[in-house]
Scaffold this motif. Structure first.
Motif, PDB file in Angstrom:
ATOM      1  N   VAL A  50     -74.017  47.043   7.696  1.00  0.00           N
ATOM      2  CA  VAL A  50     -73.700  48.354   7.138  1.00  0.00           C
ATOM      3  C   VAL A  50     -73.235  49.233   8.293  1.00  0.00           C
ATOM      4  N   PRO A  51     -71.943  49.449   8.417  1.00  0.00           N
ATOM      5  CA  PRO A  51     -71.430  50.188   9.576  1.00  0.00           C
ATOM      6  C   PRO A  51     -71.795  51.670   9.539  1.00  0.00           C
ATOM      7  N   ASP A  52     -72.543  52.107  10.546  1.00  0.00           N
ATOM      8  CA  ASP A  52     -72.797  53.534  10.702  1.00  0.00           C
ATOM      9  C   ASP A  52     -71.753  54.095  11.658  1.00  0.00           C
ATOM     10  N   GLY A  53     -71.917  55.337  12.046  1.00  0.00           N
ATOM     11  CA  GLY A  53     -70.931  55.961  12.922  1.00  0.00           C
ATOM     12  C   GLY A  53     -70.781  55.243  14.247  1.00  0.00           C
ATOM     13  N   THR A  54     -71.908  54.808  14.816  1.00  0.00           N
ATOM     14  CA  THR A  54     -71.863  54.105  16.095  1.00  0.00           C
ATOM     15  C   THR A  54     -71.157  52.764  15.953  1.00  0.00           C
ATOM     16  N   ALA A  55     -71.476  52.028  14.887  1.00  0.00           N
ATOM     17  CA  ALA A  55     -70.851  50.721  14.677  1.00  0.00           C
ATOM     18  C   ALA A  55     -69.337  50.855  14.529  1.00  0.00           C
ATOM     19  N   LYS A  56     -68.914  51.888  13.829  1.00  0.00           N
ATOM     20  CA  LYS A  56     -67.472  52.104  13.657  1.00  0.00           C
ATOM     21  C   LYS A  56     -66.818  52.430  14.996  1.00  0.00           C
ATOM     22  N   ARG A  57     -67.500  53.250  15.793  1.00  0.00           N
ATOM     23  CA  ARG A  57     -66.946  53.623  17.096  1.00  0.00           C
ATOM     24  C   ARG A  57     -66.868  52.415  18.025  1.00  0.00           C
ATOM     25  N   VAL A  58     -67.925  51.596  18.017  1.00  0.00           N
ATOM     26  CA  VAL A  58     -67.923  50.388  18.843  1.00  0.00           C
ATOM     27  C   VAL A  58     -66.837  49.430  18.364  1.00  0.00           C
ATOM     28  N   GLY A  59     -66.697  49.305  17.041  1.00  0.00           N
ATOM     29  CA  GLY A  59     -65.663  48.432  16.491  1.00  0.00           C
ATOM     30  C   GLY A  59     -64.268  48.850  16.921  1.00  0.00           C
ATOM     31  N   GLN A  60     -64.015  50.152  16.921  1.00  0.00           N
ATOM     32  CA  GLN A  60     -62.707  50.652  17.352  1.00  0.00           C
ATOM     33  C   GLN A  60     -62.476  50.378  18.838  1.00  0.00           C
ATOM     34  N   THR A  61     -63.541  50.542  19.630  1.00  0.00           N
ATOM     35  CA  THR A  61     -63.434  50.263  21.067  1.00  0.00           C
ATOM     36  C   THR A  61     -63.126  48.791  21.307  1.00  0.00           C
ATOM     37  N   ASN A  79     -66.533  47.415  29.494  1.00  0.00           N
ATOM     38  CA  ASN A  79     -67.171  48.167  28.420  1.00  0.00           C
ATOM     39  C   ASN A  79     -68.677  47.953  28.493  1.00  0.00           C
ATOM     40  N   VAL A  80     -69.425  49.033  28.613  1.00  0.00           N
ATOM     41  CA  VAL A  80     -70.874  48.965  28.794  1.00  0.00           C
ATOM     42  C   VAL A  80     -71.561  49.534  27.554  1.00  0.00           C
ATOM     43  N   LEU A  81     -72.246  48.661  26.825  1.00  0.00           N
ATOM     44  CA  LEU A  81     -72.989  49.068  25.633  1.00  0.00           C
ATOM     45  C   LEU A  81     -74.467  49.114  26.011  1.00  0.00           C
ATOM     46  N   ALA A  82     -74.948  50.306  26.312  1.00  0.00           N
ATOM     47  CA  ALA A  82     -76.320  50.464  26.802  1.00  0.00           C
ATOM     48  C   ALA A  82     -77.151  51.268  25.812  1.00  0.00           C
ATOM     49  N   ALA A  83     -78.338  50.768  25.514  1.00  0.00           N
ATOM     50  CA  ALA A  83     -79.245  51.460  24.594  1.00  0.00           C
ATOM     51  C   ALA A  83     -80.630  50.853  24.731  1.00  0.00           C
ATOM     52  N   PRO A  84     -81.666  51.568  24.292  1.00  0.00           N
ATOM     53  CA  PRO A  84     -83.023  51.018  24.368  1.00  0.00           C
ATOM     54  C   PRO A  84     -83.179  49.756  23.527  1.00  0.00           C
ATOM     55  N   THR A  85     -84.252  49.050  23.759  1.00  0.00           N
ATOM     56  CA  THR A  85     -84.539  47.806  23.052  1.00  0.00           C
ATOM     57  C   THR A  85     -84.570  48.009  21.541  1.00  0.00           C
ATOM     58  N   GLY A  86     -83.919  47.094  20.829  1.00  0.00           N
ATOM     59  CA  GLY A  86     -83.966  47.108  19.374  1.00  0.00           C
ATOM     60  C   GLY A  86     -83.029  48.087  18.710  1.00  0.00           C
ATOM     61  N   ALA A  87     -82.173  48.767  19.479  1.00  0.00           N
ATOM     62  CA  ALA A  87     -81.311  49.797  18.900  1.00  0.00           C
ATOM     63  C   ALA A  87     -80.107  49.232  18.164  1.00  0.00           C
ATOM     64  N   GLY A  88     -79.848  47.932  18.300  1.00  0.00           N
ATOM     65  CA  GLY A  88     -78.740  47.323  17.565  1.00  0.00           C
ATOM     66  C   GLY A  88     -77.610  46.811  18.432  1.00  0.00           C
ATOM     67  N   LYS A  89     -77.841  46.687  19.732  1.00  0.00           N
ATOM     68  CA  LYS A  89     -76.775  46.237  20.635  1.00  0.00           C
ATOM     69  C   LYS A  89     -76.297  44.827  20.292  1.00  0.00           C
ATOM     70  N   SER A  90     -77.244  43.909  20.138  1.00  0.00           N
ATOM     71  CA  SER A  90     -76.872  42.509  19.892  1.00  0.00           C
ATOM     72  C   SER A  90     -76.133  42.355  18.569  1.00  0.00           C
ATOM     73  N   HIS A  91     -76.548  43.129  17.564  1.00  0.00           N
ATOM     74  CA  HIS A  91     -75.868  43.066  16.271  1.00  0.00           C
ATOM     75  C   HIS A  91     -74.405  43.465  16.423  1.00  0.00           C
ATOM     76  N   MET A  92     -74.157  44.488  17.222  1.00  0.00           N
ATOM     77  CA  MET A  92     -72.779  44.924  17.431  1.00  0.00           C
ATOM     78  C   MET A  92     -72.009  43.924  18.281  1.00  0.00           C
TER      79      MET A  92
END
Length: 367
Positions: A50-61, A79-92
Motif C-alpha cells: 500500500v504505497p504511502d507518501g514515502t513509498a511513492k517518493r522512493v519509487g519516483q527516486t 541513494n541513501v535510504l536511512a531510517a530506524p529499525t522496522g520503518a519499512g526500508k527493506s520493503h521499499m
C-alpha cells in the motif's frame, strides 16, 4: 516347484493392507483444502503493498535512478535510504528488483545483470560484503581466505563484464559496526570507487569501467557514515522515511493508510483498523512509522488466519504480535490497555533498542 496358493493369498492381503495403511497416512499428511487456502491467503497478504507518501517518493527516486543508470548519463549517485529499525526500508528496497528494466538477460557474450541486490549479513566486513555480492552475481563462492582487495577486484571484473549498472545493499549498517574509523573509511571509499572508477582500478580497457549507481539502506548510521568521504557525500541523495506525529494531520494520514490496508486483507469482516481509537493505538505502538504498522498488521493477519478468525482481533492478535517482536510488557502494550492515550508508547527513537526485528541498535560514527 509347487505354488502355495494359501501363502500367496496371505502375502497379497498383507500387501493390500500395507498399501491401505500407507494411503491413509498420506491422506492424513496431505494438506486439506482449508490449509491450502490459508497458505494462499498468507502468501497474498505477504505481497500486499500500500504505497504511502514515502513509498511513492522512493519509487519516483528509484525510477529516475534506473533511467539514469541505463542511459549512463551524468554522474553516478549514491541513494541513501536511512531510517530506524522496522520503518519499512527493506520493503521499499524489495520493490527495486521488480522493475522490468532491471531483469537479468543473456546475449551472445553471456549473462547481463543490470542490478545486484543483496542484504549485508551480520556480522559483516568489507571482504564479506564483496563475497556476498560476488555470490549473487555469479552464483559462485569466493574462498573466505581470499584477501579483501582480490575479492573486490574479481567482483569488479564480473560487474563490468555483466554490465551491472546498479548495486543495492540493504542492512548496510552491518558493514559499519566497528569503532575503528579507518575501517569505516575503507568501506565508504570502496563504495565511492564504484561511483567514480579510476584508471588505476586494475580493470582491462576492454571492459571499459563505468560509473555504477549505488543504493544503500540501513539505520541512520549509514547516512552519517557517507559523510566520511566528501566526494561520496556530494553525490549522495538522502531519502528519509517520514515519522508521523500524533497531530490531527498525522492521525488522519495513519488512519487513511490503515483503512487502505484493512480493505485489501481479504477477511470476511473488517478489522476496524482505521477506527480513531485503534489509530491512536497504532501510533503509540509504532512511533508513527507506517512501515512498522504494516509489519504488525501482516503478522497479526497470519495469526488470525491460523486461528481461523474472521478478522484481526486487537487483543488476541495485535497485542500478542507486538509482544513477540518487541520487549514491551502487557502493562505498556497499547493494544491491551483500556485507554491508549495514557500509554507512553514506543517512541521512534526507542524502537531500535527494544525491537526483535532484524537490525542493530543505532549508533554514531564517532562513538
Amino acid at each position: 516347484m509347487e505354488l502355495d496358493i494359501a501363502k500367496l493369498r496371505d502375502a497379497l492381503k498383507s500387501t493390500e493392507a500395507r498399501s491401505r495403511f500407507e494411503g491413509a497416512i498420506a491422506d492424513a499428511l496431505r494438506p486439506d483444502e482449508e490449509t491450502r487456502s490459508i497458505a494462499v491467503l498468507k502468501e497474498r497478504i505477504e505481497r500486499i503493498h500500500v504505497p504511502d507518501g514515502t513509498a511513492k517518493r522512493v519509487g519516483q527516486t528509484f525510477d529516475r535512478m534506473v533511467t539514469r543508470a541505463l542511459k549512463k548519463t551524468g554522474e553516478a549517485q549514491c541513494n541513501v535510504l536511512a531510517a530506524p529499525t522496522g520503518a519499512g526500508k527493506s520493503h521499499m528496497m524489495d520493490r527495486l528488483p521488480k522493475d522490468p528494466r532491471l531483469a537479468p538477460s543473456h546475449d551472445m557474450f553471456g549473462p547481463i545483470q543490470p542490478l545486484v541486490y543483496v542484504r549485508a549479513p551480520s556480522p559483516c566486513n568489507l571482504q564479506t560484503l564483496g563475497r556476498v555480492l560476488y555470490k549473487r552475481l555469479t552464483d559462485a563462492e569466493i574462498a573466505p581466505s581470499t584477501k579483501e582487495g582480490e575479492v573486490w577486484q574479481r567482483l569488479r571484473y564480473q560487474m563490468y563484464g555483466q554490465r551491472t549498472v546498479i548495486v543495492a545493499i540493504d542492512e548496510f549498517h552491518n558493514v559499519l559496526v566497528t569503532p575503528k574509523m579507518e575501517v569505516r573509511q575503507a568501506v565508504v571509499n570502496t563504495i565511492k570507487s564504484l561511483l567514480q572508477p579510476t584508471p588505476e582500478c586494475g580493470i582491462p580497457h576492454l571492459l571499459r569501467p563505468y560509473p555504477i549507481q549505488v543504493v544503500l539502506a540501513g539505520v541512520p548510521l549509514v547516512q552519517q557514515a557517507v559523510k566520511i568521504n566528501g566526494e561520496l557525500d556530494r553525490r549522495a541523495k538522502k531519502i528519509t522515511i517520514r515519522q508521523l506525529s500524533s497531530t490531527k494531520e498525522g492521525l488522519r494520514e495513519m488512519g487513511a493508510f490503515l483503512k487502505a490496508v484493512d480493505n485489501v486483507l481479504g477477511f470476511p469482516r473488517s478489522s476496524d483498523l482505521a477506527e480513531p481509537e485503534m489509530v491512536r493505538r497504532f501510533m503509540a505502538a509504532t512511533g508513527g512509522f507506517q512501515g512498522r504498522a504494516m509489519h504488525l498488521v501482516k503478522e497479526a493477519a497470519f495469526a488470525a488466519l491460523d486461528d481461523r478468525a474472521p478478522r484481526i482481533d486487537r487483543e488476541d492478535h495485535l497485542a500478542v504480535v507486538l509482544e513477540e517482536i518487541t520487549t514491551v510488557d502487557p502493562a505498556g502494550n497499547p493494544f491491551l490497555v483500556a485507554d491508549a492515550s495514557k500509554v507512553r508508547g514506543i517512541r521512534g527513537e526507542d524502537w531500535g533498542e527494544i525491537t526483535r526485528l532484524r537490525g542493530i541498535r543505532e549508533g554514531t560514527c564517532d562513538e
